[in-house]
Design a protein around this motif. Structure first.
Motif, PDB file in Angstrom:
ATOM      1  N   ALA A   1      45.895  30.361 107.256  1.00  0.00           N
ATOM      2  CA  ALA A   1      44.769  29.427 107.158  1.00  0.00           C
ATOM      3  C   ALA A   1      45.205  28.098 106.550  1.00  0.00           C
ATOM      4  O   ALA A   1      44.775  27.029 106.999  1.00  0.00           O
ATOM      5  N   LEU A   2      46.070  28.146 105.544  1.00  0.00           N
ATOM      6  CA  LEU A   2      46.576  26.906 104.936  1.00  0.00           C
ATOM      7  C   LEU A   2      47.389  26.094 105.938  1.00  0.00           C
ATOM      8  O   LEU A   2      47.253  24.867 106.018  1.00  0.00           O
ATOM      9  N   VAL A   3      48.236  26.761 106.709  1.00  0.00           N
ATOM     10  CA  VAL A   3      49.046  26.068 107.720  1.00  0.00           C
ATOM     11  C   VAL A   3      48.139  25.474 108.807  1.00  0.00           C
ATOM     12  O   VAL A   3      48.302  24.314 109.196  1.00  0.00           O
ATOM     13  N   ALA A   4      47.166  26.261 109.269  1.00  0.00           N
ATOM     14  CA  ALA A   4      46.245  25.765 110.301  1.00  0.00           C
ATOM     15  C   ALA A   4      45.457  24.564 109.789  1.00  0.00           C
ATOM     16  O   ALA A   4      45.287  23.569 110.507  1.00  0.00           O
ATOM     17  N   ASP A   5      45.022  24.632 108.542  1.00  0.00           N
ATOM     18  CA  ASP A   5      44.285  23.512 107.964  1.00  0.00           C
ATOM     19  C   ASP A   5      45.158  22.264 107.886  1.00  0.00           C
ATOM     20  O   ASP A   5      44.721  21.164 108.223  1.00  0.00           O
ATOM     21  N   ALA A   6      46.403  22.441 107.477  1.00  0.00           N
ATOM     22  CA  ALA A   6      47.315  21.294 107.378  1.00  0.00           C
ATOM     23  C   ALA A   6      47.619  20.700 108.755  1.00  0.00           C
ATOM     24  O   ALA A   6      47.732  19.480 108.896  1.00  0.00           O
ATOM     25  N   LEU A   7      47.723  21.542 109.763  1.00  0.00           N
ATOM     26  CA  LEU A   7      48.069  21.056 111.102  1.00  0.00           C
ATOM     27  C   LEU A   7      46.890  20.472 111.865  1.00  0.00           C
ATOM     28  O   LEU A   7      47.065  19.522 112.633  1.00  0.00           O
ATOM     29  N   PHE A   8      45.703  21.046 111.681  1.00  0.00           N
ATOM     30  CA  PHE A   8      44.580  20.693 112.545  1.00  0.00           C
ATOM     31  C   PHE A   8      43.429  19.965 111.857  1.00  0.00           C
ATOM     32  O   PHE A   8      42.466  19.614 112.518  1.00  0.00           O
ATOM     33  N   ARG A   9      43.503  19.743 110.576  1.00  0.00           N
ATOM     34  CA  ARG A   9      42.427  19.006 109.901  1.00  0.00           C
ATOM     35  C   ARG A   9      42.412  17.573 110.407  1.00  0.00           C
ATOM     36  O   ARG A   9      43.469  16.944 110.511  1.00  0.00           O
ATOM     37  N   PRO A  10      41.233  17.051 110.715  1.00  0.00           N
ATOM     38  CA  PRO A  10      41.174  15.654 111.180  1.00  0.00           C
ATOM     39  C   PRO A  10      41.729  14.711 110.107  1.00  0.00           C
ATOM     40  O   PRO A  10      41.475  14.904 108.917  1.00  0.00           O
ATOM     41  N   LYS A  11      42.498  13.757 110.563  1.00  0.00           N
ATOM     42  CA  LYS A  11      43.083  12.782 109.643  1.00  0.00           C
ATOM     43  C   LYS A  11      41.982  11.876 109.092  1.00  0.00           C
ATOM     44  O   LYS A  11      41.084  11.479 109.810  1.00  0.00           O
ATOM     45  N   ALA A  12      42.106  11.534 107.816  1.00  0.00           N
ATOM     46  CA  ALA A  12      41.147  10.621 107.196  1.00  0.00           C
ATOM     47  C   ALA A  12      41.376   9.221 107.774  1.00  0.00           C
ATOM     48  O   ALA A  12      42.521   8.776 107.926  1.00  0.00           O
ATOM     49  N   GLN A  13      40.285   8.571 108.121  1.00  0.00           N
ATOM     50  CA  GLN A  13      40.375   7.209 108.664  1.00  0.00           C
ATOM     51  C   GLN A  13      40.534   6.225 107.517  1.00  0.00           C
ATOM     52  O   GLN A  13      39.859   6.323 106.503  1.00  0.00           O
ATOM     53  N   PRO A  14      41.449   5.239 107.664  1.00  0.00           N
ATOM     54  CA  PRO A  14      41.588   4.248 106.601  1.00  0.00           C
ATOM     55  C   PRO A  14      40.307   3.427 106.492  1.00  0.00           C
ATOM     56  O   PRO A  14      39.633   3.159 107.487  1.00  0.00           O
ATOM     57  N   LYS A  15      39.976   3.064 105.269  1.00  0.00           N
ATOM     58  CA  LYS A  15      38.777   2.267 105.037  1.00  0.00           C
ATOM     59  C   LYS A  15      38.996   0.858 105.551  1.00  0.00           C
ATOM     60  O   LYS A  15      40.104   0.310 105.464  1.00  0.00           O
ATOM     61  N   GLU A  16      37.932   0.269 106.085  1.00  0.00           N
ATOM     62  CA  GLU A  16      38.030  -1.101 106.573  1.00  0.00           C
ATOM     63  C   GLU A  16      38.301  -2.039 105.401  1.00  0.00           C
ATOM     64  O   GLU A  16      37.770  -1.861 104.323  1.00  0.00           O
ATOM     65  N   GLY A  17      39.139  -3.013 105.658  1.00  0.00           N
ATOM     66  CA  GLY A  17      39.480  -3.981 104.627  1.00  0.00           C
ATOM     67  C   GLY A  17      40.655  -3.559 103.785  1.00  0.00           C
ATOM     68  O   GLY A  17      41.019  -4.232 102.840  1.00  0.00           O
ATOM     69  N   SER A  18      41.265  -2.400 104.126  1.00  0.00           N
ATOM     70  CA  SER A  18      42.421  -1.955 103.342  1.00  0.00           C
ATOM     71  C   SER A  18      43.701  -2.478 103.935  1.00  0.00           C
ATOM     72  O   SER A  18      43.903  -2.554 105.078  1.00  0.00           O
TER      73      SER A  18
END
Length: 165
Positions: A148-165
């Motif tokens: 489950a930890l490996v699946a979470d690391a591989l398939f969790r949606p990437k966080a979108q960078p905040k605008e203005g960063s």
């Protein structure tokens, strides 16, 4: 919040693991019986087969000396401590629950090492004459938690960078 999710899972896995091992040793008396066939379906089967595992996963690092068992138990305790710290800071529910499974399984096997000098393994799955390594409830929880930890690391949606960063 993460500890409130993960610790009950760890406690449940630990209780199920120790109860199953007690049943294997005291009720089924598997050390004397040797093997109890449970289920057969064509080439697939599941048996209860008593094995004393003096090593770690798949019997690696096995040894008969008391120092070997103490060293393996101390390493497992240190890892469980690290995982508890990780659990306290888990970013999501899946991580907290998976870490709970790994911690509960690790502690269950540490208890065996201190009580018996080896881990009680008894689930024997096989197919087409090939037997997987004999395992227990704690081992299954560790494997499922790590998966489950490996699946979470591989398939969790990437966080979108905040605008203005």
């Amino acid at each position: 919040m993460s500890l409130r999710l993960g610790l009950p899972v760890a406690a449940g896995i630990l209780a199920a693991d120790q109860a199953s091992k007690w049943w294997i040793l005291e009720v089924a008396r598997l050390p004397e019986v040797g093997q109890i066939p449970l289920w057969e379906a064509g080439p697939f089967g599941l048996d209860l087969t008593m094995v004393w595992n003096r090593g770690v996963t798949f019997g690696l690092l096995s040894g008969d000396s008391a120092w070997n068992q103490v060293a393996l138990a101390l390493v497992a305790i240190a890892i469980a401590g690290f995982l508890l710290r990780w659990m306290a800071r888990a970013e999501n529910r899946l991580t907290a629950l998976a870490l709970g499974g790994v911690v509960g399984g690790a502690v269950g096997n540490v208890i065996d090492r201190f009580r018996f000098g080896a881990v009680v393994d008894f689930v024997d799955a096989h197919a087409w004459g090939w037997h997987w390594y004999v395992f227990n409830v704690a081992d299954a929880a560790i494997v499922c938690g790590v998966a489950a930890l490996v699946a979470d690391a591989l398939f969790r949606p990437k966080a979108q960078p905040k605008e203005g960063s």
